[in-house]
Design a protein around this motif. Sequence first.
Motif, mmCIF file in Angstrom:
data_model
loop_
_atom_site.group_PDB
_atom_site.id
_atom_site.type_symbol
_atom_site.label_atom_id
_atom_site.label_comp_id
_atom_site.label_asym_id
_atom_site.label_seq_id
_atom_site.Cartn_x
_atom_site.Cartn_y
_atom_site.Cartn_z
ATOM 1 N N LEU A 153 1.033 -1.666 -2.389
ATOM 2 C CA LEU A 153 -0.042 -1.623 -1.389
ATOM 3 C C LEU A 153 0.517 -1.781 0.019
ATOM 4 C CD1 LEU A 153 -2.901 -3.853 -2.883
ATOM 5 C CD2 LEU A 153 -3.093 -1.439 -2.254
ATOM 6 N N ASN A 154 -0.098 -1.087 0.990
ATOM 7 C CA ASN A 154 0.261 -1.282 2.396
ATOM 8 C C ASN A 154 -0.542 -2.436 2.956
ATOM 9 O OD1 ASN A 154 2.169 0.804 2.647
ATOM 10 N ND2 ASN A 154 0.484 2.304 2.774
ATOM 11 N N ASN A 155 -0.026 -3.014 4.039
ATOM 12 C CA ASN A 155 -0.758 -4.097 4.673
ATOM 13 C C ASN A 155 -2.066 -3.605 5.286
ATOM 14 O OD1 ASN A 155 1.074 -6.122 4.080
ATOM 15 N ND2 ASN A 155 2.280 -5.743 5.933
ATOM 16 N N THR A 156 -3.078 -4.430 5.229
ATOM 17 C CA THR A 156 -4.363 -4.126 5.833
ATOM 18 C C THR A 156 -4.667 -5.203 6.862
ATOM 19 O OG1 THR A 156 -5.096 -3.243 3.709
ATOM 20 C CG2 THR A 156 -6.810 -3.675 5.358
ATOM 21 N N GLU A 157 -5.162 -4.754 8.024
ATOM 22 C CA GLU A 157 -5.526 -5.740 9.056
ATOM 23 C C GLU A 157 -6.754 -6.529 8.615
ATOM 24 O OE1 GLU A 157 -6.019 -3.439 12.586
ATOM 25 O OE2 GLU A 157 -3.919 -3.716 13.180
ATOM 26 N N THR A 180 -10.149 -4.967 9.490
ATOM 27 C CA THR A 180 -10.585 -3.899 8.587
ATOM 28 C C THR A 180 -11.231 -4.495 7.336
ATOM 29 O OG1 THR A 180 -8.645 -2.694 9.340
ATOM 30 C CG2 THR A 180 -9.806 -1.805 7.432
ATOM 31 N N ILE A 181 -10.591 -5.550 6.839
ATOM 32 C CA ILE A 181 -11.117 -6.198 5.623
ATOM 33 C C ILE A 181 -12.512 -6.771 5.872
ATOM 34 C CG2 ILE A 181 -10.766 -8.098 3.976
ATOM 35 C CD1 ILE A 181 -7.711 -7.753 4.517
ATOM 36 N N SER A 200 -15.292 -4.249 5.696
ATOM 37 C CA SER A 200 -15.426 -3.428 4.491
ATOM 38 C C SER A 200 -16.341 -4.096 3.479
ATOM 39 C CB SER A 200 -14.047 -3.209 3.853
ATOM 40 O OG SER A 200 -13.157 -2.669 4.795
ATOM 41 N N GLN A 233 -12.894 -5.481 -3.247
ATOM 42 C CA GLN A 233 -11.685 -4.674 -3.080
ATOM 43 C C GLN A 233 -10.473 -5.597 -3.072
ATOM 44 O OE1 GLN A 233 -11.481 -1.197 -0.591
ATOM 45 N NE2 GLN A 233 -13.548 -1.618 0.204
ATOM 46 N N TYR A 242 -6.520 -6.222 -1.356
ATOM 47 C CA TYR A 242 -5.718 -5.884 -0.180
ATOM 48 C C TYR A 242 -4.397 -6.626 -0.214
ATOM 49 C CZ TYR A 242 -10.478 -4.984 1.548
ATOM 50 O OH TYR A 242 -11.762 -4.565 1.693
ATOM 51 N N ARG A 243 -3.442 -5.999 0.515
ATOM 52 C CA ARG A 243 -2.231 -6.751 0.851
ATOM 53 C C ARG A 243 -2.330 -7.066 2.337
ATOM 54 N NH1 ARG A 243 3.957 -4.416 0.210
ATOM 55 N NH2 ARG A 243 4.947 -5.870 1.688
ATOM 56 N N ILE A 244 -2.051 -8.283 2.726
ATOM 57 C CA ILE A 244 -2.195 -8.651 4.133
ATOM 58 C C ILE A 244 -0.917 -9.323 4.632
ATOM 59 C CG2 ILE A 244 -4.705 -8.999 3.985
ATOM 60 C CD1 ILE A 244 -4.043 -12.085 4.061
#
Length: 622
Positions: free
Chosen positions: A336-340, A343-344, A347, A351, A353-355
């Motif tokens: 997974l790519n990092n998510t800000e 954004t989380i 949403s 879901q 996420y990687r943070i």
Amino acid sequence: MHFQSVAPKYAYTSLNHLKDGTIVNLYGIVKFFKPPYVSKGTDYCSVVTLVDPSNVKLTCTLFSGNVDSLPKIYKVGDIVRFHRIKIREYNGQMQGITSVGFASLTFDGTVGAPVVPRTSSKVYTFMDEEQKIVEELRVWAASNLSVCGPAAKLSGVQPMLFFDLTCQLVGKAKVDGSSFLLKVWDGTKCPYPTWKVPVEARDVEGEKVLLHQLQNLMVDILVYDNHVQLAKSLKIGSFLRIYSIHTKQASAVDEDVSHIEFHLHGGTCYGRGIGVLPESNPDVKELKDFNFPLFGFWLCVCIIIIRKFFLILDFESRLQRCQQLPVTVLTDHQDLNNTELKTILNSTAPQQYRIRAKLRTYKPQKLYQSIKLHCSKCNSLQEVPDGDDFDFILQGSAITAPNAELQNTSWYDSVMWTTQDEKQRKIAIHFVKHDEMLQQPEDTLLMIEGGTLKEVWKLTKIFKCVIPVRSTEEDLELLDLSAPFLLQGNIKYYGCKQCSTPKPIKSLSSIAKQINLFSSVLGIELLQYVFIMKFTLIDGTGALNAYLFDYEKFFQIPASEILSNNFLQHKMQMTMNTLCPPGGKLDDLPWLECFIKSYNVRDGMKHQVYYQIFDTTVAEDV
DNA sequence: GTTTAGGATTCG
């Protein structure tokens, strides 16, 4: 009557009426004796000096090829009856010596004790008249002969003296041609450092477990010369009285403090020697200390461990295993790519996420408050009960004495005793039988009734599993589920009060060997220790509260162990100080990489999105 | 139908 005419009538001679060259029958009180020893001829020898109400003494020299046919005298004051003893004059005094057909009976000399003869003869006359003579001699001795003080215990030995020791043989070993080692214990601890005879452990005959458990309690007695042969023949586990042991104070070259040595020197002066006591002997009963019959060797081992336990109250805490201190945070899967965070936050859930974020703050700040008990069945969380709750429940259960009917069943053996203090509390310990008991008695599962918090706690230090129970009329049962139903080392296991349906303890009998099945068999829904924390995470785009719900993975510390382990508490505090340095500015905070998942919680009309950390571990490096 | 030991602390 017919019966009386069959029994031979014996006449007894008092000690002031003995004549040279006669063969007589007599009674006497033992004033001195040498326990049977191997003579230089072909026989065993025992020298016995008697006295009777005529106040005349008679020393008898008794020989026999069969040690059992010599009188079974255990202490000064015993009363003997000799039949067919020959009287001779020797050095101007009368002397007794065995003649053909010699026979003896020996009685305890204590006033009021049962009048039971000790003898090797299968047939002997002993009727009311004889009983009366013994009782009269006891009374006379009690007021006319000086009584010796209580026998010395290891706990009361003094250096530089001679004493008699009643003890149990734990181990023995050959030392050299003229000396032999006996390792013995009397249930107490010698207050001085004691000498250890240098002998290889593998050369010591005895039960290894016991020798190991008792290594700091039993003492080494070195016996010499004529005592070696008898010492060699002694059976491990037998009860002994060793007469006229010499305690010698000495210090080795490399020792700062002196130690005490125990020697049984050669010769038989002052009755020096070794006697074997039967289990029925009152001093042996006292030695065993507990008022119950012994059931077998493994149980003796367990009892001895317990006794050791209650004797030595200071314990060295186990060395904590050294653990590396982790500092930063790593993730498990890298796809997974990092998510800000912004954004989380914008949403919809659920879901994953990687943070990459910093830990701004966390709750609770007092880390021990983060430990809760979780039921995976009803999903409830509860506080961990404190020791006071447990103590209260134990005290309540101790009011009911152990039910004697529930002692010693097919699947457990029991010991019960009463405390020596004024409370006279009754404690029962039930040892669940298992195959490897002899090898590893500490692996034994045990159940305890009537113990205090301290006692239960101490038992968990040596025995793998301890279950506190109480008696009902039919069976043992678990205590209130606010108390741990099982203690394993430092960890207390609790059951969920809502989801558990406790069953009788006898359900355990079928699976007593499989400790991991305990909770289900007992109808207990096991509560698991969890860390519950709230992390406030920031990444410059927003702030987000994520919950940590962790049994062990995140901190690499089992939640079950943290409450009883100062080292782990310290380690966890250090970890949090690294993740979120106290008083640190924003720029100083380290970056955390972690996985979080969002989920919806609806409560009536209210709807909220929550975040939880998962698959994330504190890194081990730095 | 013999001897042994015949009380009175070792000295390792």
